[in-house]
Design an enzyme around this catalytic site. Structure first.
Site, short mmCIF file in Angstrom:
data_model
loop_
_atom_site.label_atom_id
_atom_site.label_comp_id
_atom_site.label_asym_id
_atom_site.label_seq_id
_atom_site.Cartn_x
_atom_site.Cartn_y
_atom_site.Cartn_z
N THR A 141 9.08 -6.37 -9.90
CA THR A 141 9.33 -5.52 -11.07
C THR A 141 10.49 -6.09 -11.86
O THR A 141 11.55 -6.37 -11.30
CB THR A 141 9.65 -4.08 -10.61
OG1 THR A 141 8.65 -3.69 -9.67
CG2 THR A 141 9.68 -3.13 -11.78
N ARG A 172 1.75 -2.81 -8.36
CA ARG A 172 1.68 -1.35 -8.57
C ARG A 172 1.33 -0.73 -7.22
O ARG A 172 0.18 -0.39 -6.96
CB ARG A 172 0.62 -1.01 -9.62
CG ARG A 172 0.86 -1.74 -10.91
CD ARG A 172 -0.27 -1.50 -11.88
NE ARG A 172 -0.11 -0.26 -12.61
CZ ARG A 172 -1.11 0.36 -13.23
NH1 ARG A 172 -2.33 -0.12 -13.18
NH2 ARG A 172 -0.89 1.48 -13.88
N LYS A 226 5.23 -1.34 -15.68
CA LYS A 226 5.68 -1.00 -14.32
C LYS A 226 7.01 -0.23 -14.36
O LYS A 226 7.21 0.74 -13.64
CB LYS A 226 5.80 -2.29 -13.51
CG LYS A 226 6.43 -2.14 -12.16
CD LYS A 226 5.55 -1.38 -11.18
CE LYS A 226 6.38 -0.94 -9.99
NZ LYS A 226 5.66 -0.25 -8.98
N CYS A 280 12.78 1.31 -5.76
CA CYS A 280 12.04 1.32 -7.02
C CYS A 280 12.50 2.43 -7.96
O CYS A 280 13.19 2.15 -8.95
CB CYS A 280 10.55 1.47 -6.72
SG CYS A 280 9.92 0.12 -5.69
N ARG A 426 12.78 18.53 2.04
CA ARG A 426 11.55 17.79 1.75
C ARG A 426 10.29 18.64 1.88
O ARG A 426 9.19 18.09 2.02
CB ARG A 426 11.42 16.58 2.69
CG ARG A 426 12.50 15.54 2.52
CD ARG A 426 12.41 14.81 1.18
NE ARG A 426 13.52 13.89 1.03
CZ ARG A 426 13.95 13.44 -0.14
NH1 ARG A 426 13.40 13.83 -1.26
NH2 ARG A 426 14.96 12.61 -0.21
N1 LIG Z 1 8.59 -1.99 -1.66
C1 LIG Z 1 7.88 -1.36 -2.57
O1 LIG Z 1 7.34 -0.26 -2.33
C2 LIG Z 1 7.63 -1.99 -3.93
C3 LIG Z 1 6.62 -1.48 -4.75
C4 LIG Z 1 6.35 -2.06 -5.98
C5 LIG Z 1 7.12 -3.13 -6.40
N2 LIG Z 1 8.11 -3.62 -5.59
C6 LIG Z 1 8.86 -4.74 -6.10
O2 LIG Z 1 8.49 -5.89 -5.37
C7 LIG Z 1 9.59 -6.79 -5.27
C8 LIG Z 1 9.80 -7.19 -3.82
O3 LIG Z 1 10.03 -6.00 -3.08
P1 LIG Z 1 9.81 -5.91 -1.50
O4 LIG Z 1 9.75 -4.45 -1.19
O5 LIG Z 1 8.73 -6.81 -1.05
O6 LIG Z 1 11.20 -6.49 -0.99
P2 LIG Z 1 11.61 -6.85 0.51
O7 LIG Z 1 13.08 -6.62 0.59
O8 LIG Z 1 10.72 -6.15 1.50
O9 LIG Z 1 11.29 -8.41 0.65
C9 LIG Z 1 11.87 -9.37 -0.13
C10 LIG Z 1 11.79 -10.70 0.60
O10 LIG Z 1 12.29 -11.70 -0.29
C11 LIG Z 1 13.08 -12.60 0.47
N3 LIG Z 1 13.99 -13.29 -0.44
C12 LIG Z 1 15.14 -12.82 -0.99
N4 LIG Z 1 15.69 -13.76 -1.78
C13 LIG Z 1 14.86 -14.83 -1.74
C14 LIG Z 1 14.87 -16.10 -2.34
N5 LIG Z 1 15.86 -16.45 -3.18
N6 LIG Z 1 13.87 -16.97 -2.07
C15 LIG Z 1 12.86 -16.62 -1.23
N7 LIG Z 1 12.80 -15.43 -0.62
C16 LIG Z 1 13.78 -14.54 -0.87
C17 LIG Z 1 13.76 -11.73 1.49
O11 LIG Z 1 14.23 -12.49 2.59
C18 LIG Z 1 12.63 -10.75 1.85
O12 LIG Z 1 11.86 -11.23 2.94
C19 LIG Z 1 10.78 -6.08 -5.94
O13 LIG Z 1 10.87 -6.45 -7.27
C20 LIG Z 1 10.37 -4.63 -5.88
O14 LIG Z 1 10.99 -3.89 -6.91
C21 LIG Z 1 8.38 -3.08 -4.37
#
Ligand SMILES: NC(=O)c1ccc[n+]([C@@H]2O[C@H](COP(=O)([O-])OP(=O)(O)OC[C@H]3O[C@@H](n4cnc5c(N)ncnc54)[C@H](O)[C@@H]3O)[C@@H](O)[C@H]2O)c1
Length: 447
Positions: A141, A172, A226, A280, A426
């Protein structure tokens, strides 16, 4: 195989025939499910992460995102088939790949300042392996405008935008439903730098997503989709919280009123509660607030303030409940149920329990905590003592909707506690059942 210039049907064919290599940067809760789904549709996928343990686990065929149903099997099967592997070497992965997907955390600090270092770090690495015809897709995002701010970094490769493609295709989804959502719960949103990139990227997502693709007129518009989805939730939860507190003042049950109001198709009052957590919903409003120049996003800011004030309100409800039970907060034993920000997910970002525990302690309460997904060390980090029973407890404060809390045996608990007070942040406890067993029951929106 490079995709720019192919039509979407040619892309799908190349994908299923294993002719495309995709590097996914960030093997977390979103990145690993996406990488596994890509591999399962035939692509050669390289997962990139800075965490060596994550990389090693994937290469052994192990899934580390335990909340995700079906992912164990999808990772094992595709690693065994040689379609999915992982590395810490982001430059090497970029050199191999035809498509690079950025799915690393995009965060803000406590004051809402953007923290996009990991996105820029990945872009630097990609620039060292970028080739003519490659496509870079951001799925993390993004504050609108961020994907295009990567262009100067990517052009360090010596190529110009147009030699390579750039697109945004936001995730999403939510932790725990990623595979379902990626493969067809909602349409995929895609914005790209030109028609050719849009056509190729549409081919990729049409293949993996049964609900198809919504093409946007620009990358920035796709980013805004998003971010606005998250802000919509935050603002509407804030409205629900405000009206719930009004209901408390006026002797109404907010949920009874909301449920009846929501039978009209233009009304979608959300669930009030102890606070809004996670990576998020409480984060994305800052993407808009911090980038506003002429506009003053008053409503978005106020919503953040209201939702951030809810843990304090839960403390107020706890004091009220204890007073009714004839006890002061000072030296009362409070058991906080739930350390995670929501049910079923071991995720602590902006969890309501943290400020609630801190404030209760400031007022001199003895604070204990329990969470079925956590450990005594987690409770200690939050400043509470781990407690697995209800002995001598004066108030139970529920801050996460774990399944286990919906099944609390109130009859037995009533015998163990010292004072019968439940503060339900909750909406997990049946109010009538609680009352039947002699509890003073308070919920956000009903006292
Ligand atoms: N978790 C959710 O429910 C959700 C939903 C929609 C969107 N998102 C978006 O998706 C994105 C990722 O979220 P997530 O929940 O997967 O995060 P997460 O924390 O679960 O995973 C992120 C991963 O990225 C790795 N990382 C960090 N810096 C790095 C780098 N420089 N190079 C390579 N790897 C690196 C970390 O070690 C980790 O394994 C974010 O932008 C988040 O806003 C998350």
């Amino acid at each position: 195989m490079k995709l720019i210039g192919l039509n979407r049907e040619e892309v799908k064919r190349a994908f299923t025939e294993g002719l495309i290599t995709i590097a996914v940067y960030g093997m977390g809760k979103m990145g690993l499910p996406l990488a596994a789904v890509f591999a399962d549709h035939g692509a050669n996928v390289i997962g990139v992460d800075i965490n060596e343990r994550v990389v090693e686990a994937i290469n052994r065929g192990e899934n580390h995102v335990k909340e995700e149903p079906g992912l164990d099997e999808l990772v094992r099967k595709n690693v065994e088939a040689g379609r999915l592997k992982a590395t810490t070497d982001g430059v090497w992965a970029a050199k191999q790949a035809d498509v690079m997907v950025i799915l690393v955390p995009t965060l803000t600090d406590e004051r809402g300042n953007l923290k996009l270092e990991s996105v820029y770090d990945v872009a630097e690495k990609i620039s060292q392996g970028l080739e003519r015809g490659d496509i870079v897709i951001t799925e993390a995002t993004m504050p609108p405008g961020t994907t295009e701010s990567l262009i100067p970094i990517l052009e360090k490769s010596g190529l110009k935008l147009g030699d390579f493609g750039l697109a945004h295709a936001p995730e999403r989804t939510m932790t725990g439903t990623a595979i379902r959502d990626i493969t067809g719960q909602y349409p995929k949103i895609v914005g790209a730098n030109n028609e050719k990139t849009l056509e190729a990227v549409t081919g990729i997502y049409e293949l993996i997503n049964r609900k198809s693709v919504i093409p946007m007129s620009s990358i920035k518009a796709a980013e805004a989709v998003k971010v606005f989805e998250g802000i919509y939730r935050d603002v509407n939860i804030a409205l629900a919280n405000e009206l719930a507190m009004w209901c408390e003042e006026h002797g109404l049950d907010a949920l009874e009123v909301f449920q009846a109001a929501n039978t009209q198709p233009y009304c979608h009052l959300h669930m009030p509660g102890a606070g809004v957590g996670g990576h998020c919903i409480p984060v994305y409003p800052w993407f808009v607030i911090n980038l506003a120049k002429k506009t003053n996003p008053r409503l978005t800011k106020t919503a953040r303030e209201i939702n951030d004030s809810m843990p304090h309100h839960v403390v107020e409800l706890t004091v009220k409940g204890l007073n009714e039970a004839g006890r002061p907060l000072k030296e009362s034993n409070i058991l906080v149920l739930g350390l995670t920000f929501r049910g079923g997910v071991r995720e602590f970002m902006k969890a309501a329990a943290k400020p609630i525990i801190e404030e209760l302690k400031e007022w001199g309460a003895n604070v204990y905590a329990y969470d079925p997904l956590c450990t005594p060390e987690d409770a200690e980090r939050f400043g509470a003592e781990w407690k697995e029973d209800f002995k001598d407890v004066d108030a139970i404060v529920i801050t996460a909707d774990h399944r286990e809390f919906k099944e609390l045996n109130l009859e037995r608990i009533a015998e163990e506690v010292r004072s019968r007070v439940v503060v339900d942040g909750r909406n997990v406890v049946d109010a009538e059942k609680a009352k039947k067993h002699g509890f003073i029951y308070l919920r956000v929106g009903k006292i």
